[in-house]
Design a protein around this motif. Structure first.
Motif, short mmCIF file in Angstrom:
data_model
loop_
_atom_site.label_atom_id
_atom_site.label_comp_id
_atom_site.label_asym_id
_atom_site.label_seq_id
_atom_site.Cartn_x
_atom_site.Cartn_y
_atom_site.Cartn_z
N ALA A 30 4.48 12.44 -0.12
CA ALA A 30 3.30 12.93 0.62
C ALA A 30 2.35 13.66 -0.33
CB ALA A 30 3.75 13.85 1.75
N GLU A 31 2.94 14.41 -1.27
CA GLU A 31 2.13 15.16 -2.22
C GLU A 31 1.33 14.21 -3.13
OE1 GLU A 31 4.35 17.48 -5.00
OE2 GLU A 31 2.81 19.05 -5.12
N GLU A 32 1.98 13.16 -3.59
CA GLU A 32 1.29 12.19 -4.44
C GLU A 32 0.14 11.53 -3.68
OE1 GLU A 32 4.63 10.57 -7.58
OE2 GLU A 32 4.78 9.92 -5.49
N LEU A 33 0.39 11.19 -2.43
CA LEU A 33 -0.68 10.55 -1.64
C LEU A 33 -1.84 11.51 -1.42
CD1 LEU A 33 1.40 8.53 0.97
CD2 LEU A 33 0.13 7.65 -1.00
N ALA A 34 -1.51 12.81 -1.20
CA ALA A 34 -2.56 13.81 -1.00
C ALA A 34 -3.39 13.99 -2.27
CB ALA A 34 -1.95 15.13 -0.56
N HIS A 35 -2.70 13.94 -3.43
CA HIS A 35 -3.41 14.13 -4.70
C HIS A 35 -4.09 12.86 -5.17
CE1 HIS A 35 -0.94 17.88 -6.17
NE2 HIS A 35 -1.33 17.99 -4.93
N GLY A 36 -3.57 11.72 -4.74
CA GLY A 36 -4.15 10.46 -5.18
C GLY A 36 -3.70 10.01 -6.55
N HIS A 37 -2.61 10.62 -7.05
CA HIS A 37 -2.08 10.18 -8.35
C HIS A 37 -0.56 10.37 -8.37
CE1 HIS A 37 -3.32 14.49 -9.41
NE2 HIS A 37 -2.02 14.50 -9.33
N VAL A 38 0.05 9.75 -9.37
CA VAL A 38 1.51 9.74 -9.48
C VAL A 38 1.98 10.99 -10.22
CG1 VAL A 38 3.47 8.48 -10.45
CG2 VAL A 38 1.52 7.22 -9.49
N LYS A 59 0.83 -1.21 0.00
CA LYS A 59 0.00 0.00 0.00
C LYS A 59 0.86 1.26 0.00
CE LYS A 59 -3.72 2.26 2.61
NZ LYS A 59 -4.10 3.06 1.44
N ASP A 60 0.48 2.24 -0.81
CA ASP A 60 1.14 3.55 -0.91
C ASP A 60 2.48 3.51 -1.63
OD1 ASP A 60 -1.08 4.54 0.36
OD2 ASP A 60 -0.10 4.79 2.31
#
Ligand code: ZN
Length: 159
Positions: free
Chosen positions: A144-152, A5-6
């Protein structure tokens, strides 16, 4: 590094139906990149990829019900041609959005007759068993930014 995950996973894939026809592929360009556990690919595919590592090449077969669902006959309708006056050119393969129980659906015109048109609200891959050939080419931690946005971000992802 294993797929958990993540993690940001980069992979090349080819998707074929049971007849061996290629339906979709990452091609010779950039690999597909997604965040494991983010729900941006089929849940059954995420499950099958969990724990895999960079460099692994393998096949995954998903039955239609674990892919885009079974083909539902009740989503196929014959409607008067004039009901589609607003969608422009009426021909087999034309797609348009329509309201249906459960939300908006993409409808595909599958037959055109003089007075009537057959429209199908199933996903184009509903009822199709999916045969993926996959090569994992990258696994890394998501930022952290990718996880916040939900995309790569970056290669294979957005902007
Ligand atoms: Zn972003």
């Amino acid at each position: 590094m294993k797929i958990l995950k993540d993690k940001v996973v980069s992979l090349h894939y080819t998707l074929r139906n049971d007849g061996g026809d290629t339906i979709d592929s990452s091609g010779s360009g950039e690999p597909l990149a997604y965040i494991q556990g983010g729900g941006s690919i089929l849940p059954a595919l995420e499950t099958a990829l969990e724990g895999r590592e960079v460099g692994e090449k393998f096949d995954i077969r998903l039955a239609a019900k674990d892919g885009y669902g079974e083909h539902r006959a009740e989503l196929v309708q014959v409607i008067p041609r004039k009901a589609l006056a607003t969608i422009g050119k009426i021909k087999v393969g034309t797609q348009f959005h329509a309201q249906a129980p459960g939300g908006a659906r993409v409808m595909t015109i599958t037959a055109v007759e003089k007075e009537n048109v057959t429209v199908d609200g199933n996903h184009p891959l509903a009822g199709v068993d999916l045969n993926f050939s996959i090569e994992i080419v990258g696994v890394r931690d998501a930022s952290a930014e990718e996880l916040a946005h939900g995309h790569v971000h970056g290669e294979g992802g957005h902007h």
